[in-house]
Design a protein around this motif. Structure first.
Motif, PDB file in Angstrom:
ATOM      1  N   TRP A 133      32.905  45.257  38.916  1.00  0.00           N
ATOM      2  CA  TRP A 133      32.991  44.612  37.790  1.00  0.00           C
ATOM      3  C   TRP A 133      34.506  44.722  37.161  1.00  0.00           C
ATOM      4  O   TRP A 133      34.919  43.679  36.763  1.00  0.00           O
ATOM      5  N   ARG A 134      34.822  45.661  37.333  1.00  0.00           N
ATOM      6  CA  ARG A 134      36.304  45.977  37.042  1.00  0.00           C
ATOM      7  C   ARG A 134      37.557  44.800  37.698  1.00  0.00           C
ATOM      8  O   ARG A 134      38.052  44.187  36.951  1.00  0.00           O
ATOM      9  N   LEU A 135      37.243  44.789  38.840  1.00  0.00           N
ATOM     10  CA  LEU A 135      38.080  43.844  39.684  1.00  0.00           C
ATOM     11  C   LEU A 135      37.607  42.417  39.293  1.00  0.00           C
ATOM     12  O   LEU A 135      38.727  41.564  39.157  1.00  0.00           O
ATOM     13  N   TRP A 136      36.287  42.088  38.956  1.00  0.00           N
ATOM     14  CA  TRP A 136      36.073  40.769  38.533  1.00  0.00           C
ATOM     15  C   TRP A 136      36.817  40.236  37.408  1.00  0.00           C
ATOM     16  O   TRP A 136      37.246  39.406  37.195  1.00  0.00           O
ATOM     17  N   LYS A 137      36.705  41.329  36.339  1.00  0.00           N
ATOM     18  CA  LYS A 137      37.438  41.016  35.054  1.00  0.00           C
ATOM     19  C   LYS A 137      38.901  40.854  35.056  1.00  0.00           C
ATOM     20  O   LYS A 137      39.282  39.862  34.561  1.00  0.00           O
ATOM     21  N   GLN A 138      39.285  41.621  36.039  1.00  0.00           N
ATOM     22  CA  GLN A 138      40.803  41.528  36.180  1.00  0.00           C
ATOM     23  C   GLN A 138      41.265  40.209  36.937  1.00  0.00           C
ATOM     24  O   GLN A 138      41.946  39.408  36.496  1.00  0.00           O
ATOM     25  N   TRP A 139      40.421  39.588  38.013  1.00  0.00           N
ATOM     26  CA  TRP A 139      40.593  38.388  38.546  1.00  0.00           C
ATOM     27  C   TRP A 139      40.126  37.357  37.602  1.00  0.00           C
ATOM     28  O   TRP A 139      41.074  36.286  37.472  1.00  0.00           O
ATOM     29  N   PHE A 223      46.895  34.528  43.124  1.00  0.00           N
ATOM     30  CA  PHE A 223      46.751  33.779  44.566  1.00  0.00           C
ATOM     31  C   PHE A 223      45.372  33.968  45.077  1.00  0.00           C
ATOM     32  O   PHE A 223      45.250  33.412  46.383  1.00  0.00           O
ATOM     33  N   LEU A 224      44.408  34.704  44.617  1.00  0.00           N
ATOM     34  CA  LEU A 224      43.292  34.811  45.205  1.00  0.00           C
ATOM     35  C   LEU A 224      42.265  33.948  44.845  1.00  0.00           C
ATOM     36  O   LEU A 224      42.147  33.863  43.428  1.00  0.00           O
ATOM     37  N   GLY A 225      41.309  33.227  45.769  1.00  0.00           N
ATOM     38  CA  GLY A 225      40.402  32.402  45.113  1.00  0.00           C
ATOM     39  C   GLY A 225      39.017  33.124  45.235  1.00  0.00           C
ATOM     40  O   GLY A 225      38.829  34.527  45.372  1.00  0.00           O
ATOM     41  N   PHE A 226      38.072  32.531  44.827  1.00  0.00           N
ATOM     42  CA  PHE A 226      36.785  33.191  44.675  1.00  0.00           C
ATOM     43  C   PHE A 226      36.247  33.841  45.950  1.00  0.00           C
ATOM     44  O   PHE A 226      35.743  34.918  46.098  1.00  0.00           O
ATOM     45  N   GLY A 227      36.535  33.007  46.966  1.00  0.00           N
ATOM     46  CA  GLY A 227      36.150  33.655  48.345  1.00  0.00           C
ATOM     47  C   GLY A 227      36.634  34.741  48.826  1.00  0.00           C
ATOM     48  O   GLY A 227      36.195  35.762  49.384  1.00  0.00           O
ATOM     49  N   ASP A 228      38.237  34.921  48.390  1.00  0.00           N
ATOM     50  CA  ASP A 228      38.723  36.146  48.585  1.00  0.00           C
ATOM     51  C   ASP A 228      38.078  37.505  47.667  1.00  0.00           C
ATOM     52  O   ASP A 228      38.372  38.590  48.413  1.00  0.00           O
ATOM     53  N   LEU A 229      37.734  37.172  46.465  1.00  0.00           N
ATOM     54  CA  LEU A 229      37.056  38.088  45.809  1.00  0.00           C
ATOM     55  C   LEU A 229      35.901  38.686  46.686  1.00  0.00           C
ATOM     56  O   LEU A 229      35.545  39.811  46.769  1.00  0.00           O
ATOM     57  N   ILE A 230      34.972  37.512  46.996  1.00  0.00           N
ATOM     58  CA  ILE A 230      33.836  38.284  47.653  1.00  0.00           C
ATOM     59  C   ILE A 230      34.053  38.813  48.959  1.00  0.00           C
ATOM     60  O   ILE A 230      33.585  40.076  49.378  1.00  0.00           O
ATOM     61  N   TYR A 231      35.362  38.387  49.536  1.00  0.00           N
ATOM     62  CA  TYR A 231      35.541  39.218  50.743  1.00  0.00           C
ATOM     63  C   TYR A 231      35.976  40.790  50.343  1.00  0.00           C
ATOM     64  O   TYR A 231      35.723  41.558  51.276  1.00  0.00           O
ATOM     65  N   ILE A 273      41.179  47.745  45.899  1.00  0.00           N
ATOM     66  CA  ILE A 273      42.752  47.183  45.623  1.00  0.00           C
ATOM     67  C   ILE A 273      43.420  47.087  47.015  1.00  0.00           C
ATOM     68  O   ILE A 273      44.330  46.392  47.086  1.00  0.00           O
ATOM     69  N   GLY A 274      43.098  48.053  47.787  1.00  0.00           N
ATOM     70  CA  GLY A 274      43.804  48.111  49.169  1.00  0.00           C
ATOM     71  C   GLY A 274      43.677  47.021  49.814  1.00  0.00           C
ATOM     72  O   GLY A 274      44.578  46.262  50.316  1.00  0.00           O
ATOM     73  N   VAL A 275      42.127  46.568  50.166  1.00  0.00           N
ATOM     74  CA  VAL A 275      41.990  45.222  50.564  1.00  0.00           C
ATOM     75  C   VAL A 275      42.480  43.886  49.832  1.00  0.00           C
ATOM     76  O   VAL A 275      43.036  43.052  50.493  1.00  0.00           O
ATOM     77  N   LEU A 276      42.499  43.912  48.837  1.00  0.00           N
ATOM     78  CA  LEU A 276      43.134  42.880  47.761  1.00  0.00           C
ATOM     79  C   LEU A 276      44.630  42.772  48.082  1.00  0.00           C
ATOM     80  O   LEU A 276      45.349  41.706  48.292  1.00  0.00           O
ATOM     81  N   ASN A 277      45.533  43.977  48.316  1.00  0.00           N
ATOM     82  CA  ASN A 277      46.840  44.034  48.681  1.00  0.00           C
ATOM     83  C   ASN A 277      46.697  43.129  50.099  1.00  0.00           C
ATOM     84  O   ASN A 277      47.785  42.511  50.425  1.00  0.00           O
TER      85      ASN A 277
END
Length: 566
Positions: A133-139, A223-231, A273-277
């Protein structure tokens, strides 16, 4: 026969415990390396909190503490002491002790309620959902505020962090690199800060401030799309199985200790966040962003490892360097790279420390990585003439509070108890909170332990500390900055476990002390309060040693060498 209460360790046993913990660090690293050697190492494996060796995170901190307890107990038994009962709160540690021949006849008293056990069981699931949820709000808020952007070729990408109040009046306060000493201004026009976010409640307002800022930013979430967020969200479901291997430690079978951390930390925010990086590096490649240099603010946590692995995988042509803040963290094990991290491309190509005294420590567990010395940008004031001196009408004690709530609470508690029992004329106590905490938060945390004599002070730490006669703190990185000015420092020790003392062990004890109780704190304060003029002069000699070994002066030549500018 003794009763060993791990929830309330005696001062003599605390010393043995801390010494034991120092001795087992290499063995702990070896066990982590063994797990890595026998595992299927996909990228998600390295994003797991266990593999980070971040012994300041809750799960890894408890793991390392449990291992320290085991070695500590074994040492007591080897000395011929008989243990009748061990009182503890760690379920995993209790299981190990009950299943090991040398301790199975000792009564194990577990102080953990059913409520605590249920919380521990459900916590990983709740934390994972909260992290998503936190990462979703951030994105989401980054995407909603995103504007069309273009970037120059050969830009320099600067890894950093942003707190609630990092941006004021459209200006970013660079508390990490201090604008690189204000040097190389022309080249810094192509510098772009790429932040991670700490303790942010209102992402919408923050991103609006970032978009209006006069500082160059390159936002990873852009730079991240919704698909990246799901990943990213699916990270826990791609974790490989924990290896079936025997992990022996001081005669104890500790496989389950490590396995429990591996699976209990599967949903950590730091892992996401590591996977996000890692994914961020992939998207930079796809967007054809031309990067000359990556500067990683380096503590070798999961986010650092995954950022470097991502760049190694997708942008291997980019030079990667790390800037490591000025401190020695004996029990912050990820701070010191290992050979297996080097071999798996998790480290930058060069690690820069802020003084020659840190080079040996950086290489204590691996000789393979490159370590160099860079200017101590954020501490350049230690070489400048002091602006202030203490007011002779007072003996001023500054409480330098930590980001750790436990350390902050202990500092305030022991100082309150000292003030409650002592009557020192002309004494005043200042409180400087960590930037991630508000004054209201500190008051609520301390409760009745926030004494009437304590008063908050605001402003830059350098200006405030110069007006103090003595500083009391714990894991704050301000400790060396304080000592570099010849100001004594008292470390508040952890009376329940390991003390993260950031003072180099070779430094003279004439300028520092450690206290676990209010009585020890009183003794240390009176020692520094009654120093003679000759003893005060010796403090300046020690300060000179600190400056020379741990604070490389900020020069244009040194700055250009660090920034790879011809």
């Amino acid at each position: 026969m003794i009763v060993l209460n791990l929830l309330n360790i005696s001062p003599s046993h605390l010393e043995l415990l801390n010494q034991t913990a120092l001795e087992i660090r290499a063995e702990y690293n070896g066990l982590i390396s063994k797990i890595a050697d026998q595992s299927f190492q996909n990228t998600d494996f390295w994003a797991n909190d266990l593999m980070s060796r971040n012994t300041l995170s809750p799960a890894n901190s408890q793991l390392f503490l449990d291992l320290s307890y085991l070695a500590f107990i074994q040492k007591i038994l080897e000395k011929g002491e008989k243990i009748e009962k061990i009182i503890l709160s760690s379920v995993s540690l209790a299981q190990v002790l009950r299943n090991t021949p040398q301790t199975k006849n000792i009564k194990i008293e577990l102080h953990k309620s059913l409520k605590d056990k249920l919380i521990a069981f459900f916590f990983p699931f709740a934390y994972y959902l909260a992290s998503c949820w936190r990462l979703w709000k951030q994105w989401r808020d980054a995407q909603n505020s995103k504007k069309d952007f273009s970037f120059p070729e050969n830009l320099t990408l600067v890894d950093c962090f942003i707190f609630r109040q990092s941006i004021q009046n459209e200006q970013y306060t660079d508390r990490y690199y201090d604008n690189f000493g204000g040097l190389c201004k022309e080249e810094r026009q192509k510098f772009y800060y790429s932040p991670a976010f700490i303790d942010i409640d209102d992402y919408k307002t923050l991103f609006q401030q970032i978009r209006k800022s006069k500082t160059n930013f390159l936002i990873r979430e852009d730079f991240l799309g919704f698909g990246d967020l799901i990943y990213i969200f699916l990270h826990p479901f791609r974790l490989p199985a924990f290896p079936k291997t025997s992990l022996k430690f001081y005669g104890f079978e500790v496989n389950n200790l490590f396995k429990n951390v591996y699976f209990s930390s599967w949903g950590n925010f730091s892992s996401l966040i590591g996977v996000l990086n890692y994914r961020f590096a992939k998207k930079l490649k796809e967007k054809n962003i031309k990067i000359r240099l990556l500067i990683d603010w380096f503590e070798n946590q999961t986010l650092d490892k995954m950022l470097n692995l991502g760049f190694e995988t997708y942008l291997p042509e980019v030079k990667r360097i790390a800037y490591q803040p000025a401190a020695e963290h004996p029990f912050y094990l990820c701070y010191y790279p290992t050979e297996i991290e080097f071999e798996n491309k998790l480290l930058p190509q060069e690690i820069y420390v802020t003084g020659k005294g840190f080079v040996k420590a950086s290489k204590q567990f691996s000789q393979k990585h490159t370590v160099k010395v860079a200017p101590a940008f954020r501490h350049k004031e230690v070489w400048q003439k002091r602006k202030y001196t203490p007011d002779n009408q007072y003996f001023t004690i500054l409480l330098a509070l930590s980001i750790s709530e436990t350390d902050t609470y202990n500092i305030l508690r022991l100082t309150h108890d000292f003030l409650d029992k002592q009557n020192i004329s002309k004494l005043r106590v200042w409180v400087k909170q960590h930037p991630s905490h508000t004054q209201e938060f500190i008051r609520n945390l301390a409760g009745n332990y926030f004494s009437n004599e304590m008063q908050f002070v605001t402003g830059g730490f350098n200006d405030i500390v110069e007006q103090a006669n003595l500083v009391i703190g714990a894991t704050s990185t301000t400790v060396l900055e304080t000592l570099a000015k010849g100001i004594p420092f008292i470390v508040i020790g952890n009376d329940r476990g390991l003390t993260h003392n950031l003072i180099p062990p070779t430094l003279s004890p004439k300028i520092w002390d450690i206290a676990y109780t209010s009585e020890q704190l009183a003794e240390a304060i009176h020692r520094f309060l009654n120093y003679s003029d000759q003893e005060k002069a010796e403090l300046e000699q020690i300060a000179q040693e600190v400056r020379e070994n741990y604070f490389e002066p900020v020069t244009e030549e040194g700055t250009k060498a660090f920034l790879q500018i011809p």
